[in-house]
Every structure is written in structure tokens, then in C-alpha cells.
Design a protein around this motif. Structure first.
Motif, PDB file in Angstrom:
ATOM      1  N   VAL A 121      44.468  45.196  27.018  1.00 15.58           N
ATOM      2  CA  VAL A 121      43.375  45.309  27.991  1.00 15.58           C
ATOM      3  C   VAL A 121      43.099  43.965  28.647  1.00 15.58           C
ATOM      4  O   VAL A 121      42.919  43.873  29.872  1.00 15.58           O
ATOM      5  CB  VAL A 121      42.109  45.859  27.300  1.00 15.58           C
ATOM      6  N   ALA A 122      43.060  42.900  27.857  1.00 13.93           N
ATOM      7  CA  ALA A 122      42.811  41.573  28.425  1.00 13.93           C
ATOM      8  C   ALA A 122      43.920  41.177  29.401  1.00 13.93           C
ATOM      9  O   ALA A 122      43.644  40.673  30.510  1.00 13.93           O
ATOM     10  CB  ALA A 122      42.700  40.541  27.304  1.00 13.93           C
ATOM     11  N   ALA A 123      45.174  41.408  29.022  1.00 13.80           N
ATOM     12  CA  ALA A 123      46.292  41.049  29.899  1.00 13.80           C
ATOM     13  C   ALA A 123      46.297  41.919  31.157  1.00 13.80           C
ATOM     14  O   ALA A 123      46.556  41.417  32.262  1.00 13.80           O
ATOM     15  CB  ALA A 123      47.613  41.201  29.148  1.00 13.80           C
ATOM     16  N   GLY A 124      46.030  43.207  31.023  1.00 15.73           N
ATOM     17  CA  GLY A 124      46.018  44.095  32.188  1.00 15.73           C
ATOM     18  C   GLY A 124      44.928  43.742  33.178  1.00 15.73           C
ATOM     19  O   GLY A 124      45.155  43.738  34.403  1.00 15.73           O
ATOM     20  N   LEU A 125      43.733  43.448  32.671  1.00 16.71           N
ATOM     21  CA  LEU A 125      42.641  43.046  33.563  1.00 16.71           C
ATOM     22  C   LEU A 125      42.945  41.717  34.246  1.00 16.71           C
ATOM     23  O   LEU A 125      42.683  41.548  35.446  1.00 16.71           O
ATOM     24  CB  LEU A 125      41.342  42.939  32.765  1.00 16.71           C
ATOM     25  N   ALA A 126      43.494  40.769  33.490  1.00 19.63           N
ATOM     26  CA  ALA A 126      43.822  39.471  34.090  1.00 19.63           C
ATOM     27  C   ALA A 126      44.893  39.617  35.158  1.00 19.63           C
ATOM     28  O   ALA A 126      44.824  38.963  36.219  1.00 19.63           O
ATOM     29  CB  ALA A 126      44.291  38.500  33.002  1.00 19.63           C
ATOM     30  N   ALA A 127      45.871  40.487  34.930  1.00 21.15           N
ATOM     31  CA  ALA A 127      46.937  40.678  35.914  1.00 21.15           C
ATOM     32  C   ALA A 127      46.409  41.324  37.183  1.00 21.15           C
ATOM     33  O   ALA A 127      46.868  41.003  38.288  1.00 21.15           O
ATOM     34  CB  ALA A 127      48.050  41.536  35.317  1.00 21.15           C
ATOM     35  N   ALA A 128      45.459  42.243  37.050  1.00 15.63           N
ATOM     36  CA  ALA A 128      44.936  42.957  38.220  1.00 15.63           C
ATOM     37  C   ALA A 128      43.876  42.166  38.971  1.00 15.63           C
ATOM     38  O   ALA A 128      43.767  42.282  40.200  1.00 15.63           O
ATOM     39  CB  ALA A 128      44.363  44.307  37.790  1.00 15.63           C
ATOM     40  N   LEU A 129      43.093  41.358  38.261  1.00 11.24           N
ATOM     41  CA  LEU A 129      41.970  40.665  38.889  1.00 11.24           C
ATOM     42  C   LEU A 129      42.254  39.193  39.173  1.00 11.24           C
ATOM     43  O   LEU A 129      41.492  38.552  39.902  1.00 11.24           O
ATOM     44  CB  LEU A 129      40.727  40.767  37.992  1.00 11.24           C
TER      45      LEU A 129
END
Length: 319
Positions: A121-129
Motif C-alpha cells: 500500500v505504501a509503495a502503490g500510493l507513493a508511485a501514484a502520488l
């Protein structure tokens, strides 16, 4: 505020999900099986005291040394004292060892899933935002993690770690940190779809920071797919733990786990089939229950998914 048409966990949503799950007997059965297994695993020390058995105590008088250690008696040495028989070669009580093995298997599976979800979740949010560079960097790293052979790397990592390191914690970290790529990719795709919606744009124009938007606006909307993915990831982590223990690089004796019991049981299949079938059957039932419950949660949290599946099935039948 949540996005239109996207469920946010709450009292109302929980009641709706429960009503949908109640209409699926298979999901209720799976949940009941898992609840029973968790209860038995938590109560393992109490049940061991009630039966008067120590999972690590050897009983040489319960095995036939002339036949290589085959349990005396029928069905693996079942008796009033040993409800599921005894372990070949050692005479250790099989019932208590299965209970303590359930504690290890469930602990590792749930812990590894928690690590996968948190990192993904942390990596996915960082990649998208994040900015373009951060997004591309995390995207390439995610691709690498998905392509890595998790089991092979798990064997290598668990084999080189000092033996005094707690093995359950090691398995949690190894399985969790090697298998977060799918979670990150899913979260990134969901976040990109949500980022352009009005409620996120409104929060951004109001001056909220990216971290605040992710915490208060995006995470509630991501809860349903993340919970569904977690329910599906648990059996995968359980099989990974069993595989590593089966190969001898997981939990070390005398601490029992289902995978370790299967590893030692392979030489006793003909002499004592119950010693193989009991841990294998419990592992199969647990993985199946988690899989059924995960599928039910997916359709309960997103009814549109169930509608799409039914429509597609009708079309296939007509065709």
C-alpha cells in the motif's frame, strides 16, 4: 468525503457486507472453519494441559523399535490419552503438535500478509502520488519484485540467516518483503483511478497535503480492494511457509509446523498414513477456507463484481 459509488468501511457498510455474506452458505462455512482453527490454535496450551500431553515429550514405549519406530496400536496409536495417535519414531502426541503447528502456520501467514499489505500500500500510493521519477522508480522495482522467484529467494535468505534468529519472525519478514509487488501494482492502479475524482480534487484545492489526502480521502476508498486482496494473500503465505518448512529452511525442530511435519512424514507414508494425511488435510482445509472467504468478500464488498461475473456466465451459456 468518499467518492460516489465507492464503499467506505463503516457501520452501515459492515452491515451490508454481513447481509451479503449471510446469503452465501459457503462463505459462512469457511468463516466458521477458520474461526474454529484460530480458536484451537490460541487454546493450544490449555488443551495440552487438559489432555496432559507435552508436544515435545518423547514416548519411546508407544512406538515399535523393532519396526523402525512405527506407532503401536491401530490408526497411528490412537488411544484415550492420544486422540490422534502419536508421531512415528518419537511417540510425541500428534494432537498437541498439530495444535501448536497451527499457531506457527497461522502466525506466519497472517504476519507475512500484514507486511505485504503495509509495504504494498505504501509503495502503490507513493508511485501514484509522487513525481514522475518516483513513480517510474517504484514501478520498475515493483516489476522486479513480481518477477522474482519468491520460493528460491526465500530458501536462500532463510539458509544464510544465523540459526539463533527467531524463525517465525524470519519467515514473516522474508515472505512479506518478497511478495508485495502485486499489492503495490493494484493500489497504484486504484489510486490513479481515484486521483482524478471530484472529492480528491476538492481536497487538493482546499490546500491539503498529499499525505493528508492519502490518509483521509484515498485510504478509506482503497479499504475494500485491500481487504479482499489480504484475504487472498493469506493462503498464499501459508503455502509459502509450509513449503519452506518442508524443505528444511523454515521452522526448526522441536517447534512444530504443518510444513515441517509433512517434511518428516514423507518417509512414513506407507507405515503410518495418518501422520501424512492429518497435517496435509488441515493445510488443505485452511487454504481452501481462506480462498472461499476471500472470493466471498470480493463480491460482498463490490456487488458490481458479482453482477459482472453473473452476466458473463449467462453470455457464455447462450453462446
Amino acid at each position: 468525503m468518499p467518492a460516489p459509488g465507492i464503499s467506505t468501511p463503516g457501520a452501515g457498510t459492515a452491515r451490508q457486507v454481513w447481509r451479503r455474506l449471510r446469503r452465501r452458505p459457503a462463505a459462512l462455512t469457511a468463516a466458521g472453519v477458520l474461526a474454529l482453527l484460530v480458536l484451537l490454535a490460541l487454546a493450544a496450551p490449555l488443551l495440552a494441559q487438559l489432555t496432559g500431553q507435552d508436544p515435545n515429550a518423547y514416548h519411546d514405549d508407544l512406538v515399535d523399535s523393532a519396526r523402525g519406530g512405527v506407532p503401536l496400536g491401530s490408526f497411528g496409536g490412537i488411544s484415550a490419552d492420544h486422540w490422534l495417535g502419536v508421531e512415528p519414531g518419537t511417540g510425541r502426541d500428534l494432537f498437541t503438535r498439530l495444535l501448536y503447528g497451527a499457531r506457527i502456520s497461522l502466525l506466519v501467514a497472517l504476519g507475512a500478509t500484514a507486511v505485504q499489505i503495509l509495504v504494498g500500500v505504501a509503495a502503490g500510493l507513493a508511485a501514484a502520488l509522487g513525481n514522475r521519477f518516483v513513480g517510474q522508480l517504484i514501478g520498475r522495482l515493483t516489476d522486479v519484485m513480481i518477477a522474482l522467484p519468491v520460493l528460491v529467494l526465500g530458501i536462500a535468505l532463510t539458509a544464510v540467516v544465523p540459526p539463533d534468529f527467531p524463525r517465525p519472525l524470519l519467515l514473516i519478514l522474508v515472505i512479506g518483503l518478497l511478495d508485495w509487488g502485486g499489492t503495490a501494482r493494484m493500489v497504484r492502479a486504484q489510486t490513479l483511478a481515484l486521483r482524478g475524482l471530484d472529492f480528491v480534487e476538492s481536497a487538493r484545492l482546499s490546500g491539503n497535503s498529499t499525505l493528508r489526502i492519502a490518509r483521509r480521502e484515498l485510504l478509506p476508498s482503497l479499504a475494500a480492494p485491500v481487504i479482499t486482496l489480504a484475504a487472498i494473500k493469506v493462503p498464499t503465505a501459508m503455502v509459502a511457509e509450509a513449503s519452506l518448512s518442508f524443505l528444511g529452511v523454515g521452522v526448526k525442530p522441536p517447534t512444530p509446523s504443518w510444513g515441517q511435519m509433512l517434511s518428516s512424514a514423507q518417509t512414513w507414508f506407507r507405515a503410518d498414513p495418518a501422520y501424512v494425511l492429518l497435517p496435509a488435510g488441515l493445510l488443505f482445509v485452511t487454504v481452501l477456507a481462506f480462498t472461499v472467504l476471500g472470493d466471498a468478500l470480493r463480491t460482498a464488498l463490490d456487488p458490481r463484481e458479482g453482477s459482472r461475473l453473473r452476466v458473463g456466465t449467462r453470455k457464455e451459456r447462450k453462446g
